[in-house]
Design a protein around this motif. Structure first.
Motif, PDB file in Angstrom:
ATOM      1  N   SER A 141       0.831  -1.207   0.000  1.00  0.00           N
ATOM      2  CA  SER A 141       0.000   0.000   0.000  1.00  0.00           C
ATOM      3  C   SER A 141       0.862   1.251   0.000  1.00  0.00           C
ATOM      4  N   ASN A 164      -9.557  13.416  -0.100  1.00  0.00           N
ATOM      5  CA  ASN A 164      -9.297  12.129  -0.751  1.00  0.00           C
ATOM      6  C   ASN A 164      -9.519  12.224  -2.261  1.00  0.00           C
ATOM      7  N   VAL A 173      -5.981  13.335  10.208  1.00  0.00           N
ATOM      8  CA  VAL A 173      -5.184  12.383   9.436  1.00  0.00           C
ATOM      9  C   VAL A 173      -4.672  11.268  10.338  1.00  0.00           C
ATOM     10  N   LYS A 174      -4.676  10.034   9.824  1.00  0.00           N
ATOM     11  CA  LYS A 174      -4.291   8.867  10.617  1.00  0.00           C
ATOM     12  C   LYS A 174      -2.777   8.719  10.641  1.00  0.00           C
ATOM     13  N   LYS A 184      -9.746  15.857   5.668  1.00  0.00           N
ATOM     14  CA  LYS A 184      -9.054  15.546   6.915  1.00  0.00           C
ATOM     15  C   LYS A 184      -8.036  16.641   7.247  1.00  0.00           C
ATOM     16  N   CYS A 203      -4.589  17.971   8.833  1.00  0.00           N
ATOM     17  CA  CYS A 203      -3.249  17.399   8.975  1.00  0.00           C
ATOM     18  C   CYS A 203      -2.270  18.464   9.479  1.00  0.00           C
ATOM     19  N   SER A 255     -11.001   6.603  13.047  1.00  0.00           N
ATOM     20  CA  SER A 255     -10.786   7.780  12.181  1.00  0.00           C
ATOM     21  C   SER A 255     -12.106   8.359  11.663  1.00  0.00           C
ATOM     22  N   ASN A 265      -5.039   9.435  17.660  1.00  0.00           N
ATOM     23  CA  ASN A 265      -5.354   8.075  17.190  1.00  0.00           C
ATOM     24  C   ASN A 265      -6.016   7.236  18.289  1.00  0.00           C
ATOM     25  N   TYR A 272       0.496   6.214  11.439  1.00  0.00           N
ATOM     26  CA  TYR A 272       0.844   4.799  11.476  1.00  0.00           C
ATOM     27  C   TYR A 272       2.052   4.521  12.372  1.00  0.00           C
ATOM     28  N   VAL A 316       1.775   5.111   1.308  1.00  0.00           N
ATOM     29  CA  VAL A 316       1.733   5.910   2.530  1.00  0.00           C
ATOM     30  C   VAL A 316       2.332   7.279   2.225  1.00  0.00           C
ATOM     31  N   LEU A 358       2.217   8.456   7.606  1.00  0.00           N
ATOM     32  CA  LEU A 358       0.842   8.935   7.740  1.00  0.00           C
ATOM     33  C   LEU A 358      -0.042   8.351   6.648  1.00  0.00           C
ATOM     34  N   GLU A 359      -1.318   8.572   6.836  1.00  0.00           N
ATOM     35  CA  GLU A 359      -2.320   8.146   5.864  1.00  0.00           C
ATOM     36  C   GLU A 359      -2.181   8.964   4.576  1.00  0.00           C
TER      37      GLU A 359
END
Length: 564
Positions: free
Chosen positions: A266, A378, A305-306, A385, A387, A300, A294, A308, A268, A321-322
């Protein structure tokens, strides 16, 4: 008597005769001159003219020989450059050339004096040395350019499995390689006129990405002058886990790249913090805040923003981050230039942004840098979101500073030095909502002083009770709480201070909102009225009376659906 008369007569006669004799002696006597005699001309004017012509011909002959010598050296240089011989041949050729240098026989030279011939020999040798020195200087410049280009090549990443190969990959994904064998062969050539005979010496041929014992020279090359990491597409970081795909952007604290996770496949977003102590501490603080967010919002749902994970790379703190598609400013430039986005999207974005602020308020966190650049959307452009928590602080941890938050989104309490709370985020959000609605920036002051003037043009004079609380009030207000406008004199160009006693409101918020959305249906026009009311309450100059985040979410503009 006769005797006396005779004696007088004889005396008179003797005086006269003496006087005549002295005159005669003067005529006959010759005096010797003290000035030197004039020189006698030995040569005629024609001989002098001939001598001058001879000297002129000799000078022309010297100039001709000088030109021919330069031409001969250039021709030899061009031949040597085309042939590109090795080091031994170059040294031998150059030595033989200098030894075999003889006067030309095909040019007849008139016999000149030893003094002139000596001058000619000196001019000839000096000219040749000057040309050689000039070539050396040119060669030195070329070698410096080659050295710079090779250093740039050496700075690129090298994977552990490659055999002596250096790859330089730019942001356009074009690849250029220079092998170590080519560098070594370049080292063997040391022709004094060569342009490719210098290569910096490297202690090691292979450099790995995550080797923590690299030389200090290479360590400097990882960063630019300002401490940002030199991002190169194709770099593999964090133990071969992430491959950098593109540079997404650069801010005050860090640059952000898009990368692919080799474990999951994926994509990131990795925020690479600048390499200095202050930014490192700020990055650690951001990590703590993101972890807290988080933990409070594991699913979320509240549009932050998520986060990781985080790791260190080449002295840089990296936050994983997401990934999202683009920031809100890019959305406005693409879809809402000069007129803003449509009212339905505006309502959705406002609600999502206010939900993120409500979560931060619940956690006691102030974002302190809300603006379109720090809001991500997105790919479908339906989810927003918040950030970039690099400026975020806990509510009990802040100190008055006049330069917190980007200037166009800076609340009046920050400029005046009043202790601030969550109201600064409400003010910045109002400025962002206005920008989403109109496509224009709400306040565009060139300084803090000008920003206060912009506030008063829209909202009227700042209340005295607010001004008195300010730590920096004396920079903008006098003892009567009259505003002191700092402006440049039109004639002298010097800054002057103008006291403004009467503040008049020169802007109408409703007209500005309506102007960007002409020919609206009845339902949308009603939403514009509601939006104007919401912004008026979010932009109250006194932060204690400003609308809270919870009340903003309860406002009709957010709650009521758009009537068709």
């Amino acid at each position: 008597m006769a005797e006396r008369h005779g004696k007088y007569h004889s005396t008179r006669y003797s005086r006269t005769s003496n006087r005549r004799r002295s005159k005669d002696d003067t005529k006959c006597r010759t005096y010797e001159s003290k000035t030197p005699p004039l020189p006698h001309r030995r040569t005629s004017m024609q001989e002098l003219i001939k001598e001058r012509e001879t000297i002129r011909k000799e000078l022309k002959h010297i100039a001709k020989l000088k030109t021919e010598t330069q031409k001969e050296i250039r021709e030899n240089y061009k031949k040597r450059k085309c042939e590109k011989p090795n080091q031994a041949d170059n040294e031998k050729h150059h030595t033989d050339y200098l030894k075999s240098k003889k006067p030309r026989n095909d040019v007849t030279v008139k016999k000149t004096s030893p003094e002139h011939s000596q001058d000619y020999a000196q001019l000839d040798s000096e000219d040749e040395e000057h040309i050689i020195e000039q070539r050396r200087q040119q060669r030195k410049q070329l070698l410096e350019q080659l050295h710079t280009s090779l250093e740039k090549t050496d700075n690129t990443s090298i994977e552990e499995n490659t055999n002596n190969e250096i790859k330089d990959v730019d942001l356009n994904k074009s690849q250029k390689s220079l092998t170590i064998n080519q560098i070594k062969s370049a080292k063997d050539v040391t022709d004094m006129f060569s342009e490719e005979d210098f290569v910096p010496k490297n202690d090691t041929d292979n450099v790995t990405q995550d080797n923590r014992k690299e030389s200090s020279k290479l360590n400097d090359n990882w960063d630019d002058v300002e401490g940002y990491y030199n991002v190169k597409v194709g770099d593999i970081i964090n133990n071969n886990q992430y491959t950098i795909k593109a540079l997404l952007g650069q801010g005050v604290f860090a640059n952000v790249v898009k990368a692919q996770d080799s474990n999951s496949g994926s994509e990131v977003a990795i925020k690479i913090v600048r390499n200095n102590d202050l930014m490192y501490k700020t990055g650690l603080k951001e990590v703590e805040i993101l972890k807290e967010i988080n933990d409070a919002d594991p699913e979320s749902k509240y549009h932050c923003v998520k986060f990781y994970s985080n790791f260190m790379h080449k002295g840089h703190l990296c936050l994983v981050l997401e990934p999202l598609h683009m920031d809100l400013r890019s959305i406005l430039k693409k879809y809402g230039r000069h007129h803003g986005i449509n009212i339905k999207a505006l309502m959705s974005y406002c609600r999502q942004l206010l939900l993120s602020l409500r979560l931060l308020k619940k956690l006691g966190i102030i974002h302190a840098d809300i603006k379109p650049d720090n809001i991500l959307v997105n790919e479908k452009k339906n989810i927003l979101k918040l950030c970039d928590f690099g400026s975020a602080t806990k509510i009990n941890d802040n100190e008055p500073t006049p330069y917190l938050v980007s200037r166009f989104y800076r609340a009046p309490e920050i400029i005046l030095g009043i202790p601030y709370k969550h109201g600064v985020d409400v003010w910045s959000t109002a400025c962002t909502i206005y920008e989403m609605s109109t496509g224009k920036i709400l306040f565009t002051g060139s300084s803090n002083n000008r920003m206060l003037k912009c506030f008063m043009d829209l909202k009227g004079k700042i209340p005295s009770r607010v001004v008195r609380k300010g730590k920096f009030k004396d920079q903008h207000f006098n003892y009567n709480n009259n505003f002191l406008l700092h402006k440049k004199d039109e004639f002298t160009g010097r800054e002057k201070v103008v006291e403004i006693t009467n503040i008049t409101m020169s802007r109408d918020l409703y007209k500005e909102l309506k102007r960007s959305s002409l020919n609206l249906p009845t339902g949308e026009e009603k939403k514009i009225i509601q939006l104007k009311d919401l912004l008026e309450k979010m932009l109250i100059l006194d932060s204690n009376q400003r609308l809270s985040v919870t009340d903003c979410l309860k406002h009709p503009f957010i709650q009521e659906e758009l009537q068709k």
